[in-house]
Design a protein around this motif. Structure first.
Motif, PDB file in Angstrom:
ATOM      1  N   UNK A 188       0.863  -1.193   0.000  1.00 32.83           N
ATOM      2  CA  UNK A 188       0.000   0.000   0.000  1.00 32.83           C
ATOM      3  C   UNK A 188       0.892   1.233   0.000  1.00 32.83           C
ATOM      4  N   UNK A 189       0.462   2.253  -0.730  1.00 25.93           N
ATOM      5  CA  UNK A 189       1.176   3.525  -0.699  1.00 25.93           C
ATOM      6  C   UNK A 189       0.630   4.347   0.476  1.00 25.93           C
ATOM      7  N   UNK A 190      -0.710   4.317   0.584  1.00 24.37           N
ATOM      8  CA  UNK A 190      -1.363   5.006   1.697  1.00 24.37           C
ATOM      9  C   UNK A 190      -1.705   3.958   2.767  1.00 24.37           C
ATOM     10  N   UNK A 191      -0.759   3.722   3.669  1.00 20.69           N
ATOM     11  CA  UNK A 191      -0.887   2.659   4.662  1.00 20.69           C
ATOM     12  C   UNK A 191      -2.026   2.889   5.637  1.00 20.69           C
ATOM     13  N   UNK A 192      -2.276   4.158   5.982  1.00 21.67           N
ATOM     14  CA  UNK A 192      -3.354   4.437   6.955  1.00 21.67           C
ATOM     15  C   UNK A 192      -4.720   4.135   6.351  1.00 21.67           C
ATOM     16  N   UNK A 198     -16.156   6.377   3.267  1.00 25.44           N
ATOM     17  CA  UNK A 198     -16.641   6.878   1.973  1.00 25.44           C
ATOM     18  C   UNK A 198     -16.322   5.889   0.842  1.00 25.44           C
ATOM     19  N   UNK A 199     -17.315   5.717  -0.028  1.00 22.30           N
ATOM     20  CA  UNK A 199     -17.171   4.795  -1.159  1.00 22.30           C
ATOM     21  C   UNK A 199     -15.900   5.104  -1.985  1.00 22.30           C
ATOM     22  N   UNK A 200     -15.654   6.436  -2.174  1.00 27.04           N
ATOM     23  CA  UNK A 200     -14.495   6.839  -2.993  1.00 27.04           C
ATOM     24  C   UNK A 200     -13.183   6.367  -2.378  1.00 27.04           C
ATOM     25  N   UNK A 201     -13.146   6.352  -1.026  1.00 27.11           N
ATOM     26  CA  UNK A 201     -11.923   5.935  -0.334  1.00 27.11           C
ATOM     27  C   UNK A 201     -11.645   4.446  -0.613  1.00 27.11           C
ATOM     28  N   UNK A 202     -12.701   3.653  -0.585  1.00 28.29           N
ATOM     29  CA  UNK A 202     -12.541   2.205  -0.796  1.00 28.29           C
ATOM     30  C   UNK A 202     -12.121   1.946  -2.245  1.00 28.29           C
ATOM     31  N   UNK A 203     -12.763   2.662  -3.168  1.00 32.62           N
ATOM     32  CA  UNK A 203     -12.428   2.484  -4.592  1.00 32.62           C
ATOM     33  C   UNK A 203     -11.009   2.951  -4.873  1.00 32.62           C
ATOM     34  N   UNK A 204     -10.611   4.045  -4.205  1.00 28.93           N
ATOM     35  CA  UNK A 204      -9.253   4.574  -4.419  1.00 28.93           C
ATOM     36  C   UNK A 204      -8.209   3.564  -3.922  1.00 28.93           C
ATOM     37  N   UNK A 205      -8.519   2.871  -2.817  1.00 24.49           N
ATOM     38  CA  UNK A 205      -7.605   1.834  -2.293  1.00 24.49           C
ATOM     39  C   UNK A 205      -7.424   0.715  -3.327  1.00 24.49           C
ATOM     40  N   UNK A 206      -8.558   0.243  -3.895  1.00 26.93           N
ATOM     41  CA  UNK A 206      -8.471  -0.828  -4.895  1.00 26.93           C
ATOM     42  C   UNK A 206      -7.723  -0.341  -6.138  1.00 26.93           C
ATOM     43  N   UNK A 254       4.863  -2.764 -11.062  1.00 29.16           N
ATOM     44  CA  UNK A 254       5.687  -3.905 -10.611  1.00 29.16           C
ATOM     45  C   UNK A 254       5.959  -3.861  -9.121  1.00 29.16           C
ATOM     46  N   UNK A 255       5.061  -3.196  -8.358  1.00 31.77           N
ATOM     47  CA  UNK A 255       5.297  -3.044  -6.912  1.00 31.77           C
ATOM     48  C   UNK A 255       4.233  -3.732  -6.063  1.00 31.77           C
ATOM     49  N   UNK A 256       3.493  -4.658  -6.666  1.00 31.43           N
ATOM     50  CA  UNK A 256       2.411  -5.326  -5.938  1.00 31.43           C
ATOM     51  C   UNK A 256       2.966  -6.485  -5.110  1.00 31.43           C
ATOM     52  N   UNK A 257       2.378  -6.701  -3.918  1.00 33.66           N
ATOM     53  CA  UNK A 257       2.767  -7.841  -3.070  1.00 33.66           C
ATOM     54  C   UNK A 257       1.615  -8.169  -2.144  1.00 33.66           C
ATOM     55  N   UNK A 258       1.303  -9.480  -2.037  1.00 35.31           N
ATOM     56  CA  UNK A 258       0.247  -9.928  -1.121  1.00 35.31           C
ATOM     57  C   UNK A 258       0.644 -11.279  -0.552  1.00 35.31           C
ATOM     58  N   UNK A 259       0.477 -11.428   0.750  1.00 40.34           N
ATOM     59  CA  UNK A 259       0.691 -12.739   1.372  1.00 40.34           C
ATOM     60  C   UNK A 259      -0.245 -12.881   2.578  1.00 40.34           C
ATOM     61  N   UNK A 260      -0.748 -14.103   2.775  1.00 35.93           N
ATOM     62  CA  UNK A 260      -1.708 -14.360   3.865  1.00 35.93           C
ATOM     63  C   UNK A 260      -1.592 -15.832   4.259  1.00 35.93           C
ATOM     64  N   UNK A 261      -1.651 -16.072   5.577  1.00 33.42           N
ATOM     65  CA  UNK A 261      -1.520 -17.458   6.046  1.00 33.42           C
ATOM     66  C   UNK A 261      -2.855 -18.071   6.438  1.00 33.42           C
ATOM     67  N   UNK A 262      -2.991 -19.321   6.048  1.00 28.39           N
ATOM     68  CA  UNK A 262      -4.103 -20.136   6.540  1.00 28.39           C
ATOM     69  C   UNK A 262      -3.507 -21.245   7.397  1.00 28.39           C
ATOM     70  N   UNK A 263      -4.198 -21.606   8.464  1.00 31.58           N
ATOM     71  CA  UNK A 263      -3.655 -22.567   9.429  1.00 31.58           C
ATOM     72  C   UNK A 263      -4.518 -23.817   9.456  1.00 31.58           C
TER      73      UNK A 263
END
Ligand SMILES: C[S@@+](CC[C@H](N)C(=O)[O-])C[C@H]1O[C@@H](n2cnc3c(N)ncnc32)[C@H](O)[C@@H]1O
Length: 264
Positions: free
Chosen positions: A153-157, A227-235, A245-254
């Motif tokens: 994320x660029x805007x972490x908050x 606000x809807x715009x905030x959620x859309x802007x995040x996506x 080329x700066x995307x990264x995602x990781x999540x654990x399942x147990x």
């Protein structure tokens, strides 16, 4: 406040789409290996959703076995019924993890993937699980801990606000860390704990995390008080990071394998 999603027709189809990703297929193979099902066994899939796992179970137990799917969502039952229509050993019924439509000791094994995290009363669900397993029967359980999430994320908050709202889709977004103790408390023998990591190091519309945006975005817009715009802007930012080329995602399942003790 927690706000479990309604698995209506639209949401069920979105879940079906996410669960057709290669990431989910790899996870199903991991679960099926842990289950080690044999021909002729009777196995219940609690919260069977769109029926991908149920189909795999049916293949493993073969025509002499039984694969029973239970889910409270009519839309999910419809999808699973279509997916398993050619398999006579499959039966499906509407029902809840807290009141399974099954007899005492009816099953050799149970599979519960991505379901107990939606259930508020885990002690009651585990007691119901023990009731339907034969003495010596086993269960394979898999859930996510959303604290294991790493997402660029660029805007972490802003991302933190959105993901906090998303956490409310589950009764317990951190269930795995307490599950061993709860299983033992319910009288199960815990035989194995393991982790299955998702890793999407590129923004690929086919991957788990990109498909999940089709579920997270509408959920947070509807229930998140943002606000809807905030959620859309995040996506939109995630897509942009992908293009750069700066995307990264990781999540654990147990994963947990536990056993109903054999009768003395
Ligand atoms: C994320 S989906 C997982 C589906 C499936 N287990 C899989 O891994 O492919 C969650 C499923 O749990 C079901 N579910 C939610 N609450 C439940 C409950 N109390 N008892 C049984 N199933 C439940 C939902 O209807 C939905 O189909």
């Amino acid at each position: 406040m927690n706000q479990p999603p309604k698995f209506d027709e639209k949401t069920a189809r979105r879940v079906e789409d996410v669960y057709s990703s290669v990431d989910e297929e790899d996870q199903r193979n991991f679960v099926m290996n842990a289950l080690g099902a044999s021909p002729g066994e009777r196995i219940i899939d609690i919260g069977s959703g769109p029926g991908y796992v149920l189909r795999d179970i049916a293949g493993a137990v073969g025509p002499a076995g039984r694969a029973v799917g239970v889910d409270p969502s009519e839309a999910m039952i419809d999808l699973a019924r279509k997916r398993c229509a050619d398999l006579k050993q499959v039966a499906l019924s509407e029902g809840d993890a807290l009141a399974l439509p099954a007899d005492e000791g009816e099953f050799d094994a149970a599979v519960i993937t991505q379901v107990y995290e939606y259930v508020a009363d885990i002690a009651a669900a585990l007691s119901e699980l023990r009731r339907v397993l034969r003495p010596g029967g086993r269960a394979v359980i898999l859930d996510t801990d959303w604290d294991s999430l790493v997402w660029s994320a660029r805007d972490g908050e802003r991302a933190a606000r959105i993901l906090k709202a998303w956490d409310s889709h589950l009764a317990d977004p951190h269930l795995p860390r307490t599950l061993s103790a709860r299983l033992r408390g319910a009288g199960f023998e815990v035989e194995r704990r393991d982790v299955f990591p998702f890793l999407n190091a590129e923004y690929d519309p086919e991957c788990y995390s990109c498909r999940m945006l089709n579920i997270i975005v509408p959920f947070v817009i509807r229930y998140g008080d943002l606000p809807k715009q905030e959620v859309k802007a995040w996506a939109g930012e995630l897509e942009e990071l992908g293009r750069e080329g700066k995307y990264f995602f990781s999540l654990n399942r147990y994963l947990f394998v536990c056993r109903n003790p054999a009768e003395a």
